[in-house]
Design a protein around this motif. Structure first.
Motif, PDB file in Angstrom:
ATOM      1  N   HIS A   1     -10.195 -69.503  23.369  1.00  0.00           N
ATOM      2  CA  HIS A   1      -9.998 -69.243  24.790  1.00  0.00           C
ATOM      3  C   HIS A   1     -11.177 -69.793  25.582  1.00  0.00           C
ATOM      4  CE1 HIS A   1      -6.803 -66.073  24.230  1.00  0.00           C
ATOM      5  NE2 HIS A   1      -7.337 -66.119  23.020  1.00  0.00           N
TER       6      HIS A   1
ATOM      7  N   VAL B   1     -13.085 -68.711  29.107  1.00  0.00           N
ATOM      8  CA  VAL B   1     -13.238 -67.646  30.096  1.00  0.00           C
ATOM      9  C   VAL B   1     -14.393 -68.044  31.007  1.00  0.00           C
ATOM     10  CG1 VAL B   1     -13.795 -65.200  30.460  1.00  0.00           C
ATOM     11  CG2 VAL B   1     -12.415 -65.883  28.482  1.00  0.00           C
TER      12      VAL B   1
ATOM     13  N   TRP C   1     -10.147 -65.072  32.813  1.00  0.00           N
ATOM     14  CA  TRP C   1      -9.560 -65.852  31.722  1.00  0.00           C
ATOM     15  C   TRP C   1      -9.014 -67.149  32.298  1.00  0.00           C
ATOM     16  CZ3 TRP C   1      -4.502 -67.478  31.154  1.00  0.00           C
ATOM     17  CH2 TRP C   1      -4.188 -68.059  29.913  1.00  0.00           C
TER      18      TRP C   1
ATOM     19  N   GLU D   1      -5.989 -70.614  26.968  1.00  0.00           N
ATOM     20  CA  GLU D   1      -5.951 -70.290  25.546  1.00  0.00           C
ATOM     21  C   GLU D   1      -5.277 -71.432  24.809  1.00  0.00           C
ATOM     22  OE1 GLU D   1      -3.743 -66.730  24.802  1.00  0.00           O
ATOM     23  OE2 GLU D   1      -1.836 -67.612  25.382  1.00  0.00           O
TER      24      GLU D   1
ATOM     25  N   ASN E   1      -1.959 -72.345  27.111  1.00  0.00           N
ATOM     26  CA  ASN E   1      -1.649 -71.668  28.364  1.00  0.00           C
ATOM     27  C   ASN E   1      -2.849 -71.709  29.283  1.00  0.00           C
ATOM     28  OD1 ASN E   1       1.089 -70.576  27.976  1.00  0.00           O
ATOM     29  ND2 ASN E   1       0.156 -69.362  26.355  1.00  0.00           N
TER      30      ASN E   1
ATOM     31  N   TYR F   1     -17.341 -69.985  29.368  1.00  0.00           N
ATOM     32  CA  TYR F   1     -17.503 -69.615  27.965  1.00  0.00           C
ATOM     33  C   TYR F   1     -16.292 -70.086  27.165  1.00  0.00           C
ATOM     34  CZ  TYR F   1     -20.887 -66.006  29.523  1.00  0.00           C
ATOM     35  OH  TYR F   1     -21.944 -65.318  30.056  1.00  0.00           O
TER      36      TYR F   1
ATOM     37  N   MET G   1      -9.605 -63.204  17.703  1.00  0.00           N
ATOM     38  CA  MET G   1      -9.575 -62.595  16.368  1.00  0.00           C
ATOM     39  C   MET G   1      -8.413 -63.130  15.544  1.00  0.00           C
ATOM     40  SD  MET G   1     -10.406 -58.549  16.820  1.00  0.00           S
ATOM     41  CE  MET G   1     -10.134 -58.207  15.088  1.00  0.00           C
TER      42      MET G   1
ATOM     43  N   GLY H   1      -3.339 -65.886  18.758  1.00  0.00           N
ATOM     44  CA  GLY H   1      -3.830 -65.832  20.126  1.00  0.00           C
ATOM     45  C   GLY H   1      -3.484 -64.552  20.851  1.00  0.00           C
ATOM     46  N   LEU H   2      -3.778 -63.425  20.233  1.00  0.00           N
ATOM     47  CA  LEU H   2      -3.488 -62.143  20.863  1.00  0.00           C
ATOM     48  C   LEU H   2      -4.369 -61.908  22.082  1.00  0.00           C
ATOM     49  CD1 LEU H   2      -1.485 -59.890  20.276  1.00  0.00           C
ATOM     50  CD2 LEU H   2      -3.277 -58.723  18.981  1.00  0.00           C
ATOM     51  N   GLY H   3      -5.601 -62.412  22.036  1.00  0.00           N
ATOM     52  CA  GLY H   3      -6.483 -62.296  23.187  1.00  0.00           C
ATOM     53  C   GLY H   3      -7.698 -61.431  22.984  1.00  0.00           C
ATOM     54  N   VAL H   4      -7.939 -60.954  21.761  1.00  0.00           N
ATOM     55  CA  VAL H   4      -9.161 -60.202  21.473  1.00  0.00           C
ATOM     56  C   VAL H   4     -10.235 -61.211  21.090  1.00  0.00           C
ATOM     57  CG1 VAL H   4     -10.238 -58.447  20.050  1.00  0.00           C
ATOM     58  CG2 VAL H   4      -7.834 -58.223  20.667  1.00  0.00           C
ATOM     59  N   LEU H   5     -11.316 -61.246  21.855  1.00  0.00           N
ATOM     60  CA  LEU H   5     -12.304 -62.317  21.734  1.00  0.00           C
ATOM     61  C   LEU H   5     -13.519 -61.810  20.980  1.00  0.00           C
ATOM     62  CD1 LEU H   5     -11.880 -63.633  25.373  1.00  0.00           C
ATOM     63  CD2 LEU H   5     -10.603 -64.223  23.310  1.00  0.00           C
ATOM     64  N   ASP H   6     -13.625 -62.202  19.700  1.00  0.00           N
ATOM     65  CA  ASP H   6     -14.654 -61.590  18.860  1.00  0.00           C
ATOM     66  C   ASP H   6     -15.944 -62.381  18.754  1.00  0.00           C
ATOM     67  OD1 ASP H   6     -13.321 -62.297  15.494  1.00  0.00           O
ATOM     68  OD2 ASP H   6     -13.579 -63.577  17.265  1.00  0.00           O
TER      69      ASP H   6
ATOM     70  N   TRP I   1     -18.274 -65.366  21.091  1.00  0.00           N
ATOM     71  CA  TRP I   1     -18.398 -66.127  22.336  1.00  0.00           C
ATOM     72  C   TRP I   1     -19.547 -67.118  22.223  1.00  0.00           C
ATOM     73  CZ3 TRP I   1     -16.240 -64.252  27.361  1.00  0.00           C
ATOM     74  CH2 TRP I   1     -15.366 -63.163  27.203  1.00  0.00           C
TER      75      TRP I   1
END
Lengths: 121, 109
Positions: free
Chosen positions: A35, A37, A47, A50, A59, A95, A100, A104-109, A111
């Motif tokens: 992603h 951001v 955001w 992704e 997207n 960034y 995770m 591409g669920l969107g949990v950003l583990d 950066w």
């Protein structure tokens, strides 16, 4: 060790273009969505995009759709965010972040440290 | 599009106290897909909690998350000096955009 390193930021005039890069190490970008951001005092965390290579899915936020594009460097395990038709409101710290999941669920583990983009005449 | 409203804007507490940070969603969030991030000055955000209550790798046990309908809470018990930072909630999952809240600044009293 997982690392993400952004590069390519700088000062650009309104209407101009810039290419940001995100170099990934410690994992393959085939295995995780990535992603972008951005963060500014005016908009906070926003955001932007992704990219899920495994699903060939990309997207963008409505605010950048049609102006930003993404490409991949298959050799370097990195990707690029092409910023075009830039506006002053695109000024921000950008960034890249690892998702995770591959899907591409969107949990950003993880950066990157971020790269500054300034759009000003 | 979901709007996440965090409160308070600033929270002033002393080390050892318990911090309670709120994030309210304008609509129900699918599968409690809500994450919390910590950001210190000059650093990128760091994932703390996902799925409303699951701690990310490396998140100390003093951090916990909970959910009740459209209300989400991050609780930090026994504040340590390194916990004073800005905290963001984020909705994820489903179709983008992945929305962030405006942040709560946790400062030393």
């Amino acid at each position: 060790e997982v690392q993400l390193v952004e590069s390519g930021g700088g000062l650009v005039q309104p209407g101009g273009s810039l290419r940001l890069s995100c170099a990934a190490s410690g994992f393959s970008i085939d295995d995780h969505a990535i992603h972008w951001v951005r963060q500014s005092p005016e908009m906070g965390l926003e955001w932007v995009a992704e990219i899920t290579w495994s699903l060939s899915r990309i997207n963008f936020a409505d605010s950048v759709k049609g102006r930003f594009t993404v490409s991949r460097d298959y050799v370097q395990n990195s990707l690029h965010l092409q910023l075009s038709s830039l506006r002053p409101e695109d000024t921000a710290l950008y960034y890249c972040a690892r998702d995770m999941s591959q899907e591409g669920l969107g949990v950003l583990d993880f950066w990157g440290q971020g790269i500054k983009v300034t759009v000003s005449s | 599009e979901i709007v996440l409203t965090q409160s308070p804007g600033t929270l002033s507490l002393s080390p050892g106290e318990t911090a309670t940070l709120s994030c309210r969603a304008s609509h129900r969030i699918t599968n409690t897909y809500l994450a919390w991030y910590q950001q210190k000055l000059g650093q990128p955000p760091r994932l703390l909690i996902y799925g409303a209550s699951s701690r990310a790798a490396g998140t100390p046990r003093r951090f916990s998350g909970s959910a009740s309908g459209t209300d989400f809470t991050l609780t930090i018990r026994g504040l340590e000096p390194e916990d004073f930072a800005v905290y963001f909630c984020q909705q994820y999952g489903g179709s983008p955009p992945h929305i962030f809240g405006q942040g709560t600044k946790l400062e030393i009293k």
